[in-house]
Design a protein around this motif. Structure first.
Motif, short mmCIF file in Angstrom:
data_model
loop_
_atom_site.label_atom_id
_atom_site.label_comp_id
_atom_site.label_asym_id
_atom_site.label_seq_id
_atom_site.Cartn_x
_atom_site.Cartn_y
_atom_site.Cartn_z
N ALA A 677 103.23 46.54 23.19
CA ALA A 677 103.69 47.26 23.07
C ALA A 677 104.10 48.28 23.96
O ALA A 677 105.18 49.15 23.52
N GLU A 678 104.23 47.99 25.17
CA GLU A 678 106.05 47.76 25.97
C GLU A 678 107.41 47.67 25.22
O GLU A 678 108.13 48.98 24.67
N ALA A 679 107.10 46.61 24.65
CA ALA A 679 107.90 46.11 23.53
C ALA A 679 108.75 47.44 22.41
O ALA A 679 109.96 47.69 22.04
N ALA A 680 107.63 47.41 21.94
CA ALA A 680 107.67 48.42 20.44
C ALA A 680 108.10 50.04 20.79
O ALA A 680 108.44 50.23 20.32
N MET A 695 109.13 53.56 11.93
CA MET A 695 108.04 52.81 11.22
C MET A 695 107.51 51.95 11.38
O MET A 695 106.61 51.34 11.93
N GLU A 696 108.08 50.89 12.02
CA GLU A 696 108.00 49.72 11.48
C GLU A 696 107.42 49.57 13.73
O GLU A 696 106.21 48.65 13.26
N SER A 697 107.62 49.90 14.37
CA SER A 697 107.33 49.87 15.77
C SER A 697 106.27 50.65 15.08
O SER A 697 105.10 50.38 16.30
N SER A 698 106.11 51.73 14.98
CA SER A 698 104.54 52.55 15.09
C SER A 698 103.69 52.00 14.20
O SER A 698 102.23 51.91 14.81
N LEU A 699 103.60 50.73 13.28
CA LEU A 699 102.91 50.50 13.05
C LEU A 699 102.08 48.91 13.55
O LEU A 699 101.09 48.72 13.38
N VAL A 700 102.98 48.60 14.74
CA VAL A 700 102.39 47.65 15.88
C VAL A 700 102.33 48.41 16.53
O VAL A 700 100.33 47.99 16.87
N GLY A 702 99.97 51.38 16.31
CA GLY A 702 98.97 51.57 15.90
C GLY A 702 97.87 50.38 15.89
O GLY A 702 96.79 50.40 15.60
N GLY A 703 98.54 49.11 15.74
CA GLY A 703 97.59 48.05 15.07
C GLY A 703 97.39 47.99 16.71
O GLY A 703 96.29 47.59 16.92
N LEU A 704 97.99 47.84 17.80
CA LEU A 704 97.32 47.38 18.75
C LEU A 704 96.32 48.23 19.70
O LEU A 704 95.45 48.18 19.98
N ALA A 705 96.42 49.77 19.27
CA ALA A 705 95.94 50.16 19.48
C ALA A 705 93.95 50.71 18.92
O ALA A 705 92.95 50.96 19.33
N ALA A 706 94.31 50.28 17.83
CA ALA A 706 93.61 49.96 16.65
C ALA A 706 92.06 48.75 17.11
O ALA A 706 90.94 48.57 17.26
N VAL A 707 92.81 47.83 17.85
CA VAL A 707 91.30 46.59 18.33
C VAL A 707 91.11 46.95 19.76
O VAL A 707 90.64 46.23 20.41
N ARG A 708 92.19 47.72 20.71
CA ARG A 708 91.64 47.48 21.52
C ARG A 708 90.52 49.29 21.67
O ARG A 708 89.77 49.67 22.36
N GLU A 710 91.12 52.01 20.48
CA GLU A 710 91.91 53.30 20.83
C GLU A 710 92.16 54.27 19.24
O GLU A 710 92.99 54.56 19.00
N PHE A 711 90.68 54.45 19.03
CA PHE A 711 91.22 55.21 17.40
C PHE A 711 91.93 56.36 17.83
O PHE A 711 92.96 56.43 16.17
N ALA A 712 91.54 57.59 18.12
CA ALA A 712 92.66 58.98 17.86
C ALA A 712 94.28 57.84 18.49
O ALA A 712 95.16 58.10 17.41
N ALA A 713 94.14 57.25 19.31
CA ALA A 713 96.44 56.97 19.31
C ALA A 713 96.71 56.25 18.69
O ALA A 713 97.77 56.37 17.84
N ALA A 714 95.54 55.25 17.29
CA ALA A 714 96.14 54.40 16.57
C ALA A 714 96.43 55.18 15.50
O ALA A 714 97.61 55.42 14.64
N GLN A 715 95.93 56.25 15.14
CA GLN A 715 95.82 57.17 13.81
C GLN A 715 97.37 58.79 14.03
O GLN A 715 98.12 58.39 13.49
N ARG A 716 97.66 58.58 15.86
CA ARG A 716 98.42 59.20 15.65
C ARG A 716 100.05 57.87 15.26
O ARG A 716 101.01 58.78 14.85
N HIS A 717 99.49 57.34 15.91
CA HIS A 717 100.80 55.94 15.19
C HIS A 717 100.83 55.38 13.46
O HIS A 717 102.01 55.34 13.36
N LEU A 718 99.61 55.42 13.39
CA LEU A 718 100.03 55.15 12.08
C LEU A 718 100.75 56.36 11.45
O LEU A 718 101.36 56.43 9.84
N ALA A 719 100.00 57.23 11.38
CA ALA A 719 101.24 58.67 10.97
C ALA A 719 102.44 59.13 11.29
O ALA A 719 103.53 59.06 10.17
#
Length: 984
Positions: A677-680, A695-700, A702-708, A710-719
């Protein structure tokens, strides 16, 4: 001294020193020595290295709370007071109250003094503050030497009477002779409970030490000598984060800050304070940058420190320092002397004075200059304007006469001397030199500066802009886009020159966020303008043949590909032929054409020019991306490693940025989540305007937030990964982001939202017609449609995917097809058939390897078997939970544990539960991390599949074990993370 110009009024507010950073090793070693009494430690360092700060930190250490801490400092006086620092330290000794106070109210120095002999009375005139505790003053001795010896004995006796004591003496280089002799006397026979720490400035002369003689202690004394060096980049980064109050800074910014300050703590802190004040004046939306650091005014305290040193130098040394500041780089003494106009005999004396005064230093083999750019700038500001102009003109003459003239320096001196035409000549020549050396960023800076200055002829503008447009393609500098647009709008140029510049402009625009459509239009216009330059038109044609961006159908790109193939046969330029070959191989790989890899392996990688090396680097980077999307992850890993090396060697900065995006996504899909997450985040911050990387770092993320969970954060990153606007960038990223988003929405039971996301993404995949990029989308979309009862859409998306990946070389798509069919069977309650397909999909993902989807398939297979009444699947579900935990997918692991409890299958280990004492247990660490992120108890319970009551108990234990006063205090108290869980 002269100032270059009046400075604007400013107010600089200091909030106290920053936390001591980068000295943990030295501090721990010193404390370890001081705990074994008697002890003596000498700390040396150049000015600004933090000797005084380190001394203060030693005095605050808890290891010394049970005794006296006595502090004194030497002052840079013309006639220092005898025993000045020692008397200053001893004046803090008091006599009463220590035995009757509680530990909480007891002050340092409150312990009663031990017995004192009559000899201690000689200190009454020196320490009137302690008169009541000292014996009567004895009669003075006739022999001054004997009287002095008696004072030494009295000092040692008083220190002995203090009991456990730590004496801290700062700046021993300014000590008077009596103090130095006393320190040598004490070192030879120290009281048994005494520890002494003294700091001194590293000697610039030939004296053997701070005491004027080698420092030796008695054999019974534990001693150490510590030399403080500069901070490394890691420590500089930590200081930047603290002083600027930012969550992080980029590697590039930290490296630049280290370069500008030489890692000297005082310089780093003052620079950061000045940066913080400058940042407060930035317009909304702007952030700190390397350029802001380069243009920073010299901080006030640093400027004062430099001018103070200059004021102590003789006039020839000041002239020499001014010449060195104007020259701007380290140089041999003869060059500096010639520039300053000093004869040889005067030069030697002046140089020694500048070195001993700490103004200049040796920066290389027989080369002299400044330790850091800010020191140079501070001295430069003291040189008057007329004198600077003369020195710059003299520098041009001196440098131009060298065997290999430094073109960049000559350009800088020409401009500073007001010789504009000469400056343009040298700047363009320096840019050409930088291009041949692969120094892309320097070449862009030089060419930009030439175009920004009014006056050159239009033909010169066209030539320079053409060079800029070509070299800019190797890197990514958004400011170049504005420069090229201005040239095209304001300058009349021949069609081929306009077409060449416009082509590069379009190629740069397609890299920006939201610039895809505008960039493609510019490229098409450029192709029309380049009718007499088919070699350049070919670059535009092959760009339009690349299918990865936007929703334009694959068939449109293939028509451009056919045209590129026709042009290729008519080309003679080896670099251009290699560029088209590289683009053809990469495009074929991206759409799953298995022949791409065979063509790549047959391609020779022996090339001669820098331009050809850039094209090969591009190929390795783009092919790594294509192979990763197809699921050939081992190949992609090898390509990334070699591609970074090649791109770095060739100066292909844009390729370096792109391949870093591929690397973080590879780490994500391969389950290498520790620190990801820090690297991305750092990658995204480093390239905020480069669309594919954002876009690519935000995808990563978002995926990391989802598995934790953290759905609100995941949706922000995926946007930010364009999940809602797939036409704005790389379509594989947008479709993968849609797969994650659908899973997040289904986890929150937002079936309608999940179906809406699926509708958008499936339509995009169908329009683009490159279905291998929908591997992460299809199983999730099928799940959403099935849960909504939209069976036709569920079946259609899986079958469209099956047709689209037929005969494609994409193992990840093959596994995803099996997973999609398993989802449909599970939704129709055909549990055993679904379990078999989930097992097959798990094996397919594991072979790539993609451990997270492989584990998800195993979990679903186990749940299908449990639904069919097969209790043996409990072991499979347990294994899935353990695999999730190893990955760091805490929410998924919690879901599995919850299902095991629901099926009555969970039981504590037969070996008994480990006692963690005051340490956090693994579960408590998870709770602590979520508390630090600001999660509520309900959110923690949902994320870990625990009851609210259980979470309350965990929260109470976390607060108690960390000593945190509140939930918001947990983040500061959290110990360093050592687990593999992804950090957020």
């Amino acid at each position: 001294m002269w100032l270059t110009a009046p400075r604007p009024t400013s107010v600089s507010v200091r909030s106290g020193p920053a936390r001591l950073t980068g000295r943990d090793t030295e501090l721990d070693a010193i404390v370890d020595v001081l705990r074994r009494r008697p002890a003596a430690v000498l700390i040396e360092g150049e000015p600004g290295m933090g000797r005084t700060r380190l001394l203060a930190e030693i005095g605050r250490r808890k290891e010394f709370e049970g005794g006296r801490v006595l502090t004194g400092a030497c002052q840079p006086l013309r006639e220092p007071f005898p025993y000045g620092p020692v008397l200053e330290a001893l004046r803090t000794v008091t006599t009463g109250g220590f035995a009757t106070r509680t530990p909480e109210t007891r002050a340092v120095g409150d312990a009663p003094l031990g017995p004192l002999s009559p000899v201690a009375g000689v200190l009454r005139p020196l320490l009137p503050e302690l008169a009541e505790a000292l014996p009567p003053q004895p009669e003075p001795l006739a022999d001054p030497v004997a009287e002095r010896h008696r004072v030494f004995r009295a000092m040692r006796e008083l220190l002995h009477a203090c009991g456990p004591a730590l004496v801290l003496i700062d700046d021993l280089q300014w000590a008077d002779e009596d103090t130095r002799d006393l320190m040598r006397f004490l070192a030879g026979a120290m009281p048994p409970e005494l520890a002494v720490v003294a700091t001194f400035r590293s000697a610039t002369d030939v004296r053997p030490g701070p005491l004027g003689a080698p420092f030796r202690t008695d054999a019974a004394v534990h001693s150490a000598r510590v030399a403080l060096g500069a901070l490394d980049v890691t420590a500089v980064r930590k200081l930047a984060v603290e002083i600027l109050d930012l969550p992080r800074v980029t590697d590039e910014f930290a490296a630049k800050l280290h370069e500008c300050t030489a890692g000297i703590p005082f310089v780093v802190e003052e620079t950061l304070r000045a940066l913080r004040e400058a940042a407060e004046r930035l317009p909304v939306g702007e952030v700190l940058s390397d350029r802001m650091l380069e243009n920073l005014e010299v901080p006030v305290l640093l400027r004062e420190a430099v001018t103070e040193r200059l004021s102590t130098l003789p006039e020839p040394a000041v002239r020499l320092a001014g010449a060195a500041a104007v020259l701007g780089v380290g140089a041999e003494a003869a060059v500096l002397g010639e520039l300053a106009g000093l004869p040889d005999d005067v030069l030697r004396t002046a140089l020694l004075a500048a070195l001993s005064g700490g103004v200049l230093g040796e920066v290389g083999d027989s080369r002299y200059g400044f330790r850091h750019p800010l020191a140079r700038k501070a001295v430069y500001d003291t040189v008057s304007g007329p004198e600077r102009a003369l020195l710059h003109a003299q520098a041009i003459r001196v440098l131009a006469a060298q065997p290999s003239p430094p073109l960049t320096l000559l350009a800088r001196h020409s401009r500073a001397a007001g010789r504009v035409d000469q400056w343009r000549h040298y700047a363009e020549a320096a840019a050409d030199e930088a291009v041949t050396r692969g120094e892309t960023s320097r070449a862009i800076d030089l060419l930009q500066s030439v175009l920004a200055e009014p006056g050159p002829a239009q033909s010169d503008i066209g030539r320079v802009a053409g060079k800029l447009s070509q070299v800019a393609l190797r890197g990514f500098r958004p400011d170049v886009i504005g420069t090229l647009e201005r040239v095209l709008e304001e300058v009349t140029l021949p069609p081929s020159v306009r077409g060449s510049i416009r082509l590069s402009l379009g190629m740069l625009q397609v890299r920006t966020i939201g610039g895809l459509g505008r960039g493609r239009l510019e490229v098409e216009r450029a192709i029309d303008e380049l009718t007499d330059r088919p070699d350049l038109a070919a670059r535009g044609i092959t760009l339009l043949a690349q299918p990865i961006d936007g929703l334009t159908p694959l068939s449109w790109h293939e028509s451009w590909r056919a045209r590129a193939n026709e042009v290729y046969e008519r080309l003679d330029d080896p670099e251009l032929r290699l560029a088209l070959t590289a683009d053809r191989i990469a495009a074929a790989s991206h759409v799953g054409d298995g022949s791409a890899w065979a063509e790549f392996e047959a391609l020779s990688d022996t090339v001669g020019t820098v331009a050809e090396r850039v094209q090969l680097a591009r190929l390795w980077c783009n092919l790594a991306d294509g192979q990763s999307w197809a699921g050939h992850l081992d190949r992609a890993d090898r390509l990334v490693t070699e591609g970074v090396r090649r791109a770095t060697d060739a100066g292909a900065l844009y390729a370096i940025g792109l391949i870093q995006g591929t690397r973080v996504r590879l780490d994500w899909v391969r389950g290498r989540w520790s620190g990801l997450a820090e690297a991305a985040e750092q990658l995204r911050d480093s390239y905020p305007e480069l669309g594919p990387i954002v876009m690519e770092s935000s995808l990563v993320l978002g995926g990391l937030a989802a598995v934790r969970g953290e759905f609100a954060a995941a949706q922000r990153h995926l946007a930010a990964a364009s999940v809602h606007a797939p036409d704005r960038g790389p379509i594989p990223v947008a479709l993968s982001a849609a797969g994650v988003l659908i899973s997040v929405l289904l986890a929150t039971d937002d079936v309608d939202g999940a179906c809406a996301a699926a509708d958008t993404a499936v339509a995009a995949a169908g329009r683009k017609d490159v279905w291998i990029w929908a591997a992460a989308l299809v199983p999730a979309a099928a799940q959403a449609y099935a849960r909504a009862g939209r069976w036709p859409e569920a079946d259609n998306v899986v079958e469209a995917f099956a047709r689209g990946i037929e005969d494609r070389d994409a193992p990840v798509a093959t596994a995803a097809l099996v997973a999609g069919r398993a989802v449909l069977l599970e939704a129709r309650a055909k549990h055993l058939a679904a379990a078999a397909l989930f097992d097959e999909a798990a094996s397919g993902y594991a072979a790539l390897p993609m451990p997270y989807p492989a584990t998800a398939m195993r979990e679903r297979a186990a749940m299908c078997r449990l639904a069919a009444g097969n209790r043996d699947a409990v072991e499979e579900l347990t294994a899935a939970a353990e695999a999730y935990e190893q990955l760091g997918a805490t929410r998924d692991a919690g879901r599995c544990r919850h299902q095991l409890r629901e099926h009555g299958a969970w039981a504590p280990s037969q070996r008994g539960r480990r006692g963690y004492g005051s340490e956090l247990s693994p579960r408590e660490r998870e709770v602590a991390r979520m508390l630090a992120e600001g999660r509520t108890n309900r959110e923690i319970a949902d994320g870990l599949f625990l009851s609210p009551r259980t979470v309350e108990q965990h929260v109470a234990k976390v607060l108690r074990k960390l000593g945190a006063r509140s939930r918001t205090d947990v983040a500061r108290k959290m110990p360093g993370e050592t687990a593999t869980a992804p950090a957020g």
